[in-house]
Scaffold this active site. Structure first.
Site, PDB file in Angstrom:
ATOM      1  CG  ASP A 104      27.402 -34.923  56.520  1.00 35.23           C
ATOM      2  OD1 ASP A 104      26.194 -34.864  56.256  1.00 35.23           O
ATOM      3  OD2 ASP A 104      28.230 -34.095  56.080  1.00 35.23           O
ATOM      4  CB  ILE A 105      31.905 -34.166  54.434  1.00 35.09           C
ATOM      5  CG1 ILE A 105      33.373 -33.956  54.078  1.00 35.09           C
ATOM      6  CG2 ILE A 105      31.147 -32.862  54.588  1.00 35.09           C
ATOM      7  CD1 ILE A 105      33.563 -33.549  52.654  1.00 35.09           C
ATOM      8  NE  ARG A 106      28.387 -30.257  60.528  1.00 34.85           N
ATOM      9  CZ  ARG A 106      27.695 -30.482  61.627  1.00 34.85           C
ATOM     10  NH1 ARG A 106      28.274 -30.836  62.748  1.00 34.85           N
ATOM     11  NH2 ARG A 106      26.369 -30.393  61.620  1.00 34.85           N
ATOM     12  N   GLY A 125      25.645 -37.933  53.514  1.00 37.15           N
ATOM     13  CA  GLY A 125      25.034 -36.605  53.647  1.00 37.15           C
ATOM     14  C   GLY A 125      23.979 -36.601  54.741  1.00 37.15           C
ATOM     15  CE  LYS A 127      20.049 -34.018  42.203  1.00 35.89           C
ATOM     16  NZ  LYS A 127      20.439 -35.051  43.172  1.00 35.89           N
ATOM     17  CD  GLN A 132      15.372 -29.524  52.937  1.00 35.07           C
ATOM     18  OE1 GLN A 132      15.706 -29.835  51.794  1.00 35.07           O
ATOM     19  NE2 GLN A 132      14.302 -28.804  53.189  1.00 35.07           N
ATOM     20  CE1 TYR A 136      20.523 -30.493  42.875  1.00 35.06           C
ATOM     21  CE2 TYR A 136      18.504 -29.806  41.799  1.00 35.06           C
ATOM     22  CZ  TYR A 136      19.151 -30.495  42.802  1.00 35.06           C
ATOM     23  OH  TYR A 136      18.412 -31.192  43.735  1.00 35.06           O
ATOM     24  CG  LEU A 141      25.362 -34.251  59.965  1.00 31.82           C
ATOM     25  CD1 LEU A 141      26.696 -33.627  60.378  1.00 31.82           C
ATOM     26  CD2 LEU A 141      24.448 -34.373  61.173  1.00 31.82           C
TER      27      LEU A 141
HETATM   28  C1  AKB Z   1      16.622 -27.194  44.915  1.00 36.90           C
HETATM   29  O1  AKB Z   1      15.867 -26.211  44.958  1.00 36.90           O
HETATM   30  O2  AKB Z   1      17.754 -27.184  44.424  1.00 36.90           O
HETATM   31  C2  AKB Z   1      16.096 -28.502  45.468  1.00 36.90           C
HETATM   32  C3  AKB Z   1      15.427 -29.304  44.397  1.00 36.90           C
HETATM   33  C4  AKB Z   1      14.065 -28.955  43.951  1.00 36.90           C
HETATM   34  O3  AKB Z   1      16.008 -30.218  43.904  1.00 36.90           O
HETATM   35  N1  AKB Z   1      15.208 -28.257  46.550  1.00 36.90           N
END
Ligand code: AKB
Length: 321
Positions: free
Chosen positions: A34-36, A8, A147, A12, A143, A10
């Site tokens: 990266d995938i690109r 990853g 995590k 942030q 997400y 490329l």
């Molecule tokens: C998001 O907002 O998804 C990320 C994070 C805080 O993990 N920046």
């Protein structure tokens, strides 16, 4: 010396981690993937090796680790919170499938591994203020689910197979180089772009929404420092809380107005991202990181704003010309 692989690259974090690692360890020591396909000098003036890696295909990771004699993997390829909520199945495939493949390759080839976690690993039942290192983690977003599962999997691979998997729970990350891709904290980057362009900013989070943030130079230094830290001092290994500042949209706007007094902000709340933000802590306790490997941020809101406005003005004068 064995090389480092960044997945990853490329994205942030990768866009700044690769140049930071190359500056510290030499250009040839860091393989950006990266995938690109990466264009020449896309990441830094100093060229180094690059590779095409789709992290959901374990053979790509295996081939790259063999080809470049990789000793440490910085696994950054992942989907952020707002995109994950929109496409939860894709988020599971990339965040969990990618991590599982990378952990397996780390086990097979004896690599050390860095995996970023997030304030997203906490949820509405977590103590919201000065959130402790070890506490309730019942996130309500996809997400967050990936995590927490990732943190646990990293712990498991260390205990079961001895994979030296280390990680940080990042707050929102702010950078002038690469824009974030679909996170809940993205407003904290967008606000600076609007300010420098002398535009009014429409914030998608409600006024008063308190979240932790960090300037990217602190984040990349934290990653590099954690990976070279002497683990003899570790009580934790994976997923240290780290933070630099706790802010609201109003505080950010006020800090910008110190330099651009006419800057204006209004609100148009996005209910999906607001719900995610409301489920995250207001502030983190990063004592464990400070005590176990010497973490200390260099930037606060005022110094970050000064640097962001200066760097972004120079960048946008070139880009917008
Ligand atoms: C998001 O907002 O998804 C990320 C994070 C805080 O993990 N920046």
């Amino acid at each position: 010396m064995k090389r480092m692989l960044v997945t990853g690259a490329l994205g942030q974090i990768g866009s700044e981690l690769v140049p930071a690692l190359r500056a510290r360890f030499g250009a040839d020591a860091v393989v950006a993937s990266d995938i690109r396909m990466l264009q020449k000098s896309e990441l830094s003036n100093e060229e180094g090796p690059s590779a095409f890696v789709d992290v959901t295909d374990i053979r790509h990771i295996q081939d790259t680790v063999r080809r470049f004699d990789i000793g440490t993997i910085y696994h950054l390829a992942a989907v952020l919170s707002a995109v994950a909520e929109d496409k939860p199945q894709v988020a599971w495939d990339i965040n969990m499938g990618g991590l599982y493949a990378v952990l397996e390759v780390a086990r097979e080839y004896g690599c050390a591994l860095f995996v970023p976690s997030s304030i997203g690993a906490f949820g509405p039942t977590t103590p919201p203020d000065f959130t402790p290192q070890d506490t309730i983690q019942r996130p309500t977003s996809m997400y967050g689910v990936t995590k927490v599962a990732g943190e646990l999997l990293g712990d498991y691979y260390y205990k079961r197979f001895g994979v030296d998997c280390r990680g940080l729970r990042f707050p929102g990350l702010i950078s002038y180089i690469a824009p974030p891709g679909g996170g809940t904290t993205d407003y904290a980057v967008e606000i600076y772009y609007a300010a420098v362009r002398h535009e009014k900013y429409t914030c998608f989070l409600r006024g008063g929404t308190k979240l932790d943030m960090m300037y990217m130079p602190d984040a990349t230094r934290a990653i590099a420092d954690l990976m070279i830290a002497d683990s003899a001092h570790f009580k934790h290994r994976n997923s240290f809380n780290v933070t630099a500042m706790s802010v609201t949209p109003e505080l950010m706007a006020a800090s910008i107005r110190e330099y651009l007094p006419d800057f204006e902000m209004e609100y148009d709340v996005d209910p999906v991202r607001q719900a995610i933000a409301d489920s995250w802590p207001n502030s983190l306790d990063d004592t464990a990181a400070r005590e176990e490997w010497g973490w200390k941020p260099e930037y606060n809101l005022a110094s970050m704003t000064r640097d962001m406005l200066e760097k972004l003005t120079a960048k946008l004068n070139v880009d917008d010309a």
